[in-house]
Design an enzyme around this catalytic site. Structure first.
Site, PDB file in Angstrom:
ATOM      1  N   ARG A 173       0.853  -1.186   0.000  1.00 61.84           N
ATOM      2  CA  ARG A 173       0.000   0.000   0.000  1.00 61.84           C
ATOM      3  C   ARG A 173       0.891   1.238   0.000  1.00 61.84           C
ATOM      4  O   ARG A 173       1.653   1.462   0.934  1.00 61.84           O
ATOM      5  CB  ARG A 173      -0.907   0.014   1.244  1.00 61.84           C
ATOM      6  CG  ARG A 173      -1.722   1.284   1.306  1.00 61.84           C
ATOM      7  CD  ARG A 173      -2.665   1.379   2.506  1.00 61.84           C
ATOM      8  NE  ARG A 173      -3.266   2.697   2.457  1.00 61.84           N
ATOM      9  CZ  ARG A 173      -3.500   3.469   3.509  1.00 61.84           C
ATOM     10  NH1 ARG A 173      -3.251   3.051   4.733  1.00 61.84           N
ATOM     11  NH2 ARG A 173      -4.007   4.666   3.354  1.00 61.84           N
TER      12      ARG A 173
ATOM     13  N   HIS B 191      -3.045  10.913   0.316  1.00 59.00           N
ATOM     14  CA  HIS B 191      -2.702  10.595   1.707  1.00 59.00           C
ATOM     15  C   HIS B 191      -2.225  11.909   2.349  1.00 59.00           C
ATOM     16  O   HIS B 191      -1.028  12.135   2.499  1.00 59.00           O
ATOM     17  CB  HIS B 191      -1.619   9.513   1.731  1.00 59.00           C
ATOM     18  CG  HIS B 191      -1.475   8.821   3.057  1.00 59.00           C
ATOM     19  ND1 HIS B 191      -1.707   7.478   3.244  1.00 59.00           N
ATOM     20  CD2 HIS B 191      -1.114   9.285   4.275  1.00 59.00           C
ATOM     21  CE1 HIS B 191      -1.493   7.145   4.502  1.00 59.00           C
ATOM     22  NE2 HIS B 191      -1.129   8.231   5.150  1.00 59.00           N
TER      23      HIS B 191
ATOM     24  N   GLU C 163      -7.818   8.392   5.756  1.00 55.62           N
ATOM     25  CA  GLU C 163      -8.292   8.969   7.016  1.00 55.62           C
ATOM     26  C   GLU C 163      -8.940  10.341   6.856  1.00 55.62           C
ATOM     27  O   GLU C 163      -8.461  11.327   7.426  1.00 55.62           O
ATOM     28  CB  GLU C 163      -7.146   9.053   8.038  1.00 55.62           C
ATOM     29  CG  GLU C 163      -6.543   7.704   8.342  1.00 55.62           C
ATOM     30  CD  GLU C 163      -5.560   7.721   9.532  1.00 55.62           C
ATOM     31  OE1 GLU C 163      -5.334   8.796  10.107  1.00 55.62           O
ATOM     32  OE2 GLU C 163      -5.048   6.650   9.871  1.00 55.62           O
TER      33      GLU C 163
ATOM     34  N   ASN D 223      -8.097   1.737   9.412  1.00 58.51           N
ATOM     35  CA  ASN D 223      -6.836   2.030  10.092  1.00 58.51           C
ATOM     36  C   ASN D 223      -7.134   2.027  11.591  1.00 58.51           C
ATOM     37  O   ASN D 223      -7.926   2.841  12.069  1.00 58.51           O
ATOM     38  CB  ASN D 223      -6.308   3.424   9.710  1.00 58.51           C
ATOM     39  CG  ASN D 223      -5.875   3.511   8.255  1.00 58.51           C
ATOM     40  OD1 ASN D 223      -5.930   2.529   7.513  1.00 58.51           O
ATOM     41  ND2 ASN D 223      -5.442   4.686   7.849  1.00 58.51           N
TER      42      ASN D 223
ATOM     43  N   TYR E  43      -5.339   1.573  15.592  1.00 59.43           N
ATOM     44  CA  TYR E  43      -4.117   1.462  16.382  1.00 59.43           C
ATOM     45  C   TYR E  43      -4.353   1.265  17.873  1.00 59.43           C
ATOM     46  O   TYR E  43      -3.582   0.610  18.538  1.00 59.43           O
ATOM     47  CB  TYR E  43      -3.284   2.745  16.241  1.00 59.43           C
ATOM     48  CG  TYR E  43      -2.637   2.949  14.891  1.00 59.43           C
ATOM     49  CD1 TYR E  43      -3.329   3.560  13.841  1.00 59.43           C
ATOM     50  CD2 TYR E  43      -1.329   2.556  14.665  1.00 59.43           C
ATOM     51  CE1 TYR E  43      -2.737   3.769  12.607  1.00 59.43           C
ATOM     52  CE2 TYR E  43      -0.727   2.758  13.424  1.00 59.43           C
ATOM     53  CZ  TYR E  43      -1.419   3.362  12.409  1.00 59.43           C
ATOM     54  OH  TYR E  43      -0.821   3.555  11.193  1.00 59.43           O
TER      55      TYR E  43
ATOM     56  N   GLU F  31      -4.127  -0.156   8.065  1.00 61.17           N
ATOM     57  CA  GLU F  31      -3.033   0.311   8.922  1.00 61.17           C
ATOM     58  C   GLU F  31      -3.226  -0.205  10.338  1.00 61.17           C
ATOM     59  O   GLU F  31      -4.360  -0.234  10.846  1.00 61.17           O
ATOM     60  CB  GLU F  31      -2.979   1.848   9.019  1.00 61.17           C
ATOM     61  CG  GLU F  31      -2.376   2.520   7.823  1.00 61.17           C
ATOM     62  CD  GLU F  31      -2.304   4.041   7.986  1.00 61.17           C
ATOM     63  OE1 GLU F  31      -2.141   4.532   9.127  1.00 61.17           O
ATOM     64  OE2 GLU F  31      -2.411   4.726   6.962  1.00 61.17           O
TER      65      GLU F  31
END
Ligand SMILES: *[C@@H]1O[C@H](CO)[C@@H](O)[C@H](O)[C@H]1NC(C)=O
Ligand SMILES: *[C@@H]1O[C@H](CO)[C@@H](O)[C@H](O)[C@H]1NC(C)=O
Ligand SMILES: *[C@@H]1O[C@H](CO)[C@@H](O)[C@H](O)[C@H]1NC(C)=O
Length: 485
Positions: free
Chosen positions: A96, A142, A187, A317, A319, A385
């Protein structure tokens, strides 16, 4: 009795920490992620135009932890071959990466001319990936939008939209024959809320306008792909959405609602319109009860019909996690944070990292996958991600622990909850320019020597771990697999 109770608590904790011994399904795909500005460098070479991140880092260096910029970054503009060798060594199914819009269209618009050197860079990369049998997952934007987006305040108007669609058409025409997965933008919630914050004149309003226009751009690009490219190119298209997991801090109704509100403001803000055609009711209600209730733009009937059902899969994504309580003072201000109306705390059992937004809370992965499935139906989910940050080490056993426990949580979602998770990509292939954290926050499987003009890449221990997982498709017995090249 007392002994038995202690024992059973011990057992529960042990079970919670157990790494799944299941195998990843045969068609589950693995990748690594990067983005153009964060790795390429060559910010002003070979005809590239200025992007928002060039402007941000040059004009507002104090907003970056170490006052750094991506002028050179990992110098990936000159290192395609080295980057591809790393991907081959890892054995990934896909890579990616993102296109720099202003490297391809220096002014942002087609009228300003196409930069052939920029086109060649990405075209060569795609050819080399194909030769290495690595699929391409390409993000169109991005964060690094062309500078006109900022200077002409295009995020407040629809002027942007035609430019974005033209750029997407050009990218599909030039590269689409070699791209399996497209992501329109990375995002959008994070971009609208954080990356753009320096440029707003009325934050409590501009944040919603920016996301509103992005949602419409995404939908227009989805329909363009369907109409002109899908049949011939056969790719899949989505948008990479970020969210943390928000766990109610107590069983109170207020805290449970606060956690749901947080998920709706972070993920539902974009996902709801693109799947169901409008903003979440929870979000509309929260803003309507604020001191400035008319800030959330409204979609017309035609727009709702156009934007809904415009993702082929959900790109996530994810985390970290927070414990969430209701903010009793939420209706006092017209800011995005007060609109969400939560207070965040941390579970003391979560390992902290050098970044205040990242904690090691692997159970959040399984919970967020379940929440997405419950809220948006069982669409395929591809994790675009997930990753761990440190301050600079080759012995990154904390990263190995993070990847192993989060991936185990993914396996639990697949095998215990029956969630349709189709792939996983870690952020990041290598250390890079980490936005407001500059070079101080390192997310790479590969270390990059930023003090050396050659920007040497050196494998951290996690390279060996990830490579072994991809080979064995299994998480157990893959530790201590240090493999420096
Ligand atoms: C490109 O930017 C660098 C600073 O990163 C500067 O030293 C150099 O002169 C610039 N080159 C051109 C061609 O403008
Ligand atoms: C996932 O979504 C599907 C479709 O809405 C539903 O039938 C299933 O029960 C969901 N699974 C879980 C674990 O929530
Ligand atoms: C990084 O490069 C500098 C300059 O070439 C060198 O002195 C240093 O030892 C390198 N660091 C590592 C970790 O290889």
């Amino acid at each position: 009795m007392r002994v038995a109770v202690v024992f059973s608590i011990f057992l529960t904790i042990r079970v919670a920490n157990t790494i799944s011994d299941k195998f990843f399904p045969p068609d589950f795909v693995f990748g690594v992620s990067t983005s153009a500005y964060q790795i390429e460098g060559a910010w002003n070479l070979s005809g590239k135009g200025e992007s928002m991140l060039d402007y941000l880092s040059h004009t507002y260096p104090n907003s970056i932890t170490d006052r750094s910029n991506g002028d050179i970054a990992c110098d990936s503009y000159h290192k395609i071959d080295e980057d591809i060798e790393m991907l081959k060594h890892l054995g990934v199914n896909f890579y990616r990466f993102s296109l720099s819009w202003s490297r391809i269209l220096p002014t942002g618009s087609i009228e300003g001319g196409v930069n052939l050197a920029g086109v060649k860079y990405y075209s060569d990369m795609l050819d080399k990936l194909k030769a290495a049998k690595i699929d391409a997952m390409v993000t169109l934007v991005h964060f690094d939008v062309p500078i006109g987006f900022i200077k002409e305040k295009m995020f407040r108007t629809e002027k942007l939209n035609q430019m974005f669609v033209d750029y997407a058409r050009l990218a599909f025409n030039l590269f689409g024959d070699r791209v399996k997965y497209w992501l329109t933008i990375n995002e959008p919630a994070g971009f609208s809320k954080d990356e753009m914050r320096t440029f707003y004149t009325d934050r409590g309003r501009d944040v919603y306008l920016t996301a509103h226009n992005i949602i419409k751009c995404h939908a227009a690009i989805y329909h363009l792909y369907n109409k002109e490219f899908r049949e011939q190119q056969g790719g899949k298209l989505s948008i990479a959405l970020n969210t943390d997991w928000y766990e109610p801090a107590s069983d109170s109704k207020e805290d449970i609602e606060a956690a749901e509100r947080a998920l709706m403001f972070e993920f539902g803000w974009i996902a709801h319109p693109l799947i169901y055609g409008d903003y979440p009711e929870i979000m509309k209600k929260a803003i309507a009860s604020s001191p400035s209730p008319l800030r959330l733009p409204v979609f017309t009937y035609e727009e709702k019909e156009t934007i809904k059902d415009t993702v082929d899969f959900i790109a996530l994504n994810h985390y970290s996690s927070f414990l969430t309580t209701n903010d009793p003072n939420k209706d006092v201000d017209r800011t995005f944070d007060k609109d969400i109306g939560i207070l965040k705390t941390l579970d003391p059992s979560w390992e902290t990292t050098i970044l205040d937004w990242l904690h090691v809370a692997p159970s959040g992965m399984r919970k967020v996958l379940n929440w997405i499935n419950k809220t948006y139906g069982n669409k395929p989910i591809l994790i675009t991600e997930n990753g761990y940050v440190e301050g600079g080490t080759l012995k990154d056993d904390r990263r190995i622990n993070y990847l192993q426990t989060y991936l185990s949580s993914v396996l639990d979602a697949i095998y215990i909850d029956n969630i349709n998770v189709i792939g996983y990509s870690t952020w990041s292939l290598m250390d890079n320019w980490e936005l407001y954290s500059g070079y101080s926050a390192k997310f790479g499987l590969y270390y990059v020597n930023f003090t050396s003009p050659n920007r040497e890449r050196i494998a951290k221990d996690s390279v060996g771990f990830y490579k072994n997982v991809l080979e064995s498709r299994h998480l157990v017995n893959n530790r201590n697999a240090g493999n420096h090249v």
